[in-house]
Design a protein around this motif. Structure first.
Motif, PDB file in Angstrom:
ATOM      1  N   UNK A   1     -23.629  48.985  79.782  1.00 37.03           N
ATOM      2  CA  UNK A   1     -23.208  49.730  78.647  1.00 37.03           C
ATOM      3  C   UNK A   1     -24.093  49.977  77.919  1.00 37.03           C
ATOM      4  N   UNK A   2     -25.271  49.109  77.470  1.00 32.88           N
ATOM      5  CA  UNK A   2     -26.120  49.484  76.658  1.00 32.88           C
ATOM      6  C   UNK A   2     -27.048  50.694  76.946  1.00 32.88           C
ATOM      7  N   UNK A   3     -27.246  50.677  78.191  1.00 36.59           N
ATOM      8  CA  UNK A   3     -28.222  51.594  78.988  1.00 36.59           C
ATOM      9  C   UNK A   3     -27.533  52.844  79.096  1.00 36.59           C
ATOM     10  N   UNK A   4     -26.418  52.997  78.996  1.00 37.91           N
ATOM     11  CA  UNK A   4     -25.855  54.556  79.137  1.00 37.91           C
ATOM     12  C   UNK A   4     -26.086  55.144  77.990  1.00 37.91           C
ATOM     13  N   UNK A   5     -26.138  56.659  78.289  1.00 41.23           N
ATOM     14  CA  UNK A   5     -26.417  57.546  77.143  1.00 41.23           C
ATOM     15  C   UNK A   5     -25.265  57.779  76.021  1.00 41.23           C
ATOM     16  N   UNK A   6     -24.099  57.774  76.552  1.00 43.00           N
ATOM     17  CA  UNK A   6     -22.778  58.029  75.916  1.00 43.00           C
ATOM     18  C   UNK A   6     -22.645  56.785  75.004  1.00 43.00           C
ATOM     19  N   UNK A   7     -21.875  57.273  74.019  1.00 42.58           N
ATOM     20  CA  UNK A   7     -21.487  56.101  72.843  1.00 42.58           C
ATOM     21  C   UNK A   7     -20.199  55.134  73.808  1.00 42.58           C
ATOM     22  N   UNK A   8     -20.173  53.847  73.442  1.00 44.17           N
ATOM     23  CA  UNK A   8     -19.032  53.039  73.724  1.00 44.17           C
ATOM     24  C   UNK A   8     -18.860  52.024  73.051  1.00 44.17           C
ATOM     25  N   UNK A   9     -17.659  51.819  72.387  1.00 45.17           N
ATOM     26  CA  UNK A   9     -17.424  50.769  71.406  1.00 45.17           C
ATOM     27  C   UNK A   9     -15.733  50.331  71.654  1.00 45.17           C
ATOM     28  N   UNK A  10     -15.655  49.091  71.213  1.00 53.16           N
ATOM     29  CA  UNK A  10     -14.246  48.147  71.570  1.00 53.16           C
ATOM     30  C   UNK A  10     -13.746  47.931  70.263  1.00 53.16           C
ATOM     31  N   UNK A  11     -12.552  48.453  69.873  1.00 51.96           N
ATOM     32  CA  UNK A  11     -11.910  48.017  68.784  1.00 51.96           C
ATOM     33  C   UNK A  11     -10.531  46.925  69.209  1.00 51.96           C
ATOM     34  N   UNK A  12     -10.172  45.951  68.220  1.00 52.21           N
ATOM     35  CA  UNK A  12      -9.176  45.126  68.517  1.00 52.21           C
ATOM     36  C   UNK A  12      -7.915  45.850  68.004  1.00 52.21           C
ATOM     37  N   UNK A  13      -6.695  45.097  68.147  1.00 48.77           N
ATOM     38  CA  UNK A  13      -5.354  45.756  67.694  1.00 48.77           C
ATOM     39  C   UNK A  13      -5.172  45.900  66.227  1.00 48.77           C
ATOM     40  N   UNK A  14      -6.225  45.527  65.445  1.00 49.13           N
ATOM     41  CA  UNK A  14      -6.146  45.587  64.055  1.00 49.13           C
ATOM     42  C   UNK A  14      -7.230  46.447  63.514  1.00 49.13           C
ATOM     43  N   UNK A  15      -7.693  47.138  64.519  1.00 44.50           N
ATOM     44  CA  UNK A  15      -8.815  48.350  64.445  1.00 44.50           C
ATOM     45  C   UNK A  15     -10.148  47.926  63.704  1.00 44.50           C
ATOM     46  N   UNK A  16     -10.335  46.621  64.055  1.00 44.28           N
ATOM     47  CA  UNK A  16     -11.796  46.122  63.816  1.00 44.28           C
ATOM     48  C   UNK A  16     -12.663  46.130  64.998  1.00 44.28           C
ATOM     49  N   UNK A  17     -13.910  46.629  64.879  1.00 43.51           N
ATOM     50  CA  UNK A  17     -14.825  46.710  65.963  1.00 43.51           C
ATOM     51  C   UNK A  17     -15.238  45.339  66.334  1.00 43.51           C
ATOM     52  N   UNK A  18     -14.993  45.272  67.707  1.00 43.25           N
ATOM     53  CA  UNK A  18     -15.433  44.065  68.568  1.00 43.25           C
ATOM     54  C   UNK A  18     -16.998  44.101  68.875  1.00 43.25           C
ATOM     55  N   UNK A  19     -17.400  45.298  69.418  1.00 43.33           N
ATOM     56  CA  UNK A  19     -18.706  45.522  69.854  1.00 43.33           C
ATOM     57  C   UNK A  19     -18.723  46.880  70.027  1.00 43.33           C
ATOM     58  N   UNK A  20     -20.145  47.470  69.891  1.00 42.45           N
ATOM     59  CA  UNK A  20     -20.708  48.972  70.248  1.00 42.45           C
ATOM     60  C   UNK A  20     -22.177  48.918  70.747  1.00 42.45           C
ATOM     61  N   UNK A  21     -22.145  49.893  71.749  1.00 45.29           N
ATOM     62  CA  UNK A  21     -23.653  49.915  72.170  1.00 45.29           C
ATOM     63  C   UNK A  21     -24.403  51.004  71.192  1.00 45.29           C
ATOM     64  N   UNK A  22     -25.645  50.870  71.663  1.00 42.94           N
ATOM     65  CA  UNK A  22     -26.819  51.481  70.826  1.00 42.94           C
ATOM     66  C   UNK A  22     -26.406  53.034  70.676  1.00 42.94           C
ATOM     67  N   UNK A  23     -26.109  53.684  71.702  1.00 39.78           N
ATOM     68  CA  UNK A  23     -25.633  55.109  71.661  1.00 39.78           C
ATOM     69  C   UNK A  23     -24.508  55.449  70.513  1.00 39.78           C
ATOM     70  N   UNK A  24     -23.469  54.506  70.568  1.00 42.19           N
ATOM     71  CA  UNK A  24     -22.212  54.846  69.681  1.00 42.19           C
ATOM     72  C   UNK A  24     -22.740  54.472  68.181  1.00 42.19           C
ATOM     73  N   UNK A  25     -23.656  53.243  67.915  1.00 42.51           N
ATOM     74  CA  UNK A  25     -24.022  52.973  66.647  1.00 42.51           C
ATOM     75  C   UNK A  25     -24.936  54.241  66.093  1.00 42.51           C
ATOM     76  N   UNK A  26     -25.913  54.922  67.180  1.00 46.67           N
ATOM     77  CA  UNK A  26     -26.879  55.852  66.639  1.00 46.67           C
ATOM     78  C   UNK A  26     -26.234  56.764  65.879  1.00 46.67           C
ATOM     79  N   UNK A  27     -25.033  57.190  65.900  1.00 47.42           N
ATOM     80  CA  UNK A  27     -24.193  58.169  64.985  1.00 47.42           C
ATOM     81  C   UNK A  27     -24.634  57.850  63.566  1.00 47.42           C
ATOM     82  N   UNK A  28     -24.654  56.430  63.250  1.00 48.37           N
ATOM     83  CA  UNK A  28     -24.679  56.152  61.806  1.00 48.37           C
ATOM     84  C   UNK A  28     -26.144  56.070  61.480  1.00 48.37           C
TER      85      UNK A  28
END
Length: 214
Positions: A29-56
């Motif tokens: 997941x970390x090596x793919x070019x597209x952003x990828x993130x998980x959120x729990x049922x309370x809308x809190x981030x569980x994890x995100x790969x570098x491509x997703x975090x790069x937006x910030x």
């Protein structure tokens, strides 16, 4: 006792295999070019790969545990996203309503650096969310280039049509005069040879008028 130890050993081995599989999956997941993130049922981030975090752009506040509302706040306060004519508050409300819907519609955002991303959020049965981010900058630019090329072609076509209309009018007017004068000449006293000349002039002018009208 031996049986218990064997069961514990099997469980430990199985747990290790699961951990290895999870690490390999996350590495992929970390090596793919597209952003990828998980959120729990309370809308809190569980994890995100570098491509997703790069937006910030490296903001340390965006990390596991942060809420989706806080992410929206950062996007507007840091000027990361173009709110597309909405006020920052209205944009956050719009994005939050979208996020909380059972099936969020994909959304295209323009970032501060001119890049475009398409966000695709999919909610699971338990309320957790998988968030995907695709960079579609090249696609958007290509579409803009196509639109500009189409606009230029349409402008050129209109100019060509206007030119042909003007020229056909400018040519048709004197040709009608040639036909009219030939008709007048044919009604006047003419010799046989002269009549042939005038008839040729008229037929030639009429043929040209057909071409102009076509």
């Amino acid at each position: 006792r031996d049986e218990n130890q064997r069961v514990k050993s099997d469980l430990t081995e199985a747990h290790q295999k699961v951990e290895i599989a999870e690490r390999r999956l996350w590495h992929s997941i970390q090596t793919i070019q597209d952003g990828f993130a998980f959120f729990d049922a309370d809308s809190r981030m569980i994890a995100a790969n570098r491509a997703w975090l790069a937006v910030f752009d490296g903001l340390e506040a965006v990390k596991p545990g942060i809420s989706y509302i806080e992410i929206l706040q950062i996007l507007t306060e840091e000027g990361i996203v173009n709110t597309q004519g909405r006020t920052p508050h209205d944009w956050r409300e719009f994005m939050l309503d979208r996020w909380q819907s059972p099936a969020p519609e994909p959304e295209v955002l323009r970032l501060w650096n001119g890049h475009y991303i398409r966000i695709i959020d999919q909610r699971g049965a338990g309320g957790d969310v998988v968030s995907l981010v695709h960079n579609i900058t090249d696609t958007i630019r290509h579409e803009k280039e196509l639109k500009e090329a189409r606009r230029r072609a349409e402008t050129a076509n209109r100019a060509k049509s206007a030119f042909l209309a003007n020229m056909s009018h400018e040519i048709r007017t004197p040709m009608n005069g040639v036909v009219g004068m030939a008709d007048l000449l044919m009604d006047s006293p003419l010799g046989e040879e002269q009549q042939l000349y005038v008839t040729t002039i008229k037929h030639s002018a009429e043929a040209l008028l057909v071409i102009i009208n076509d």
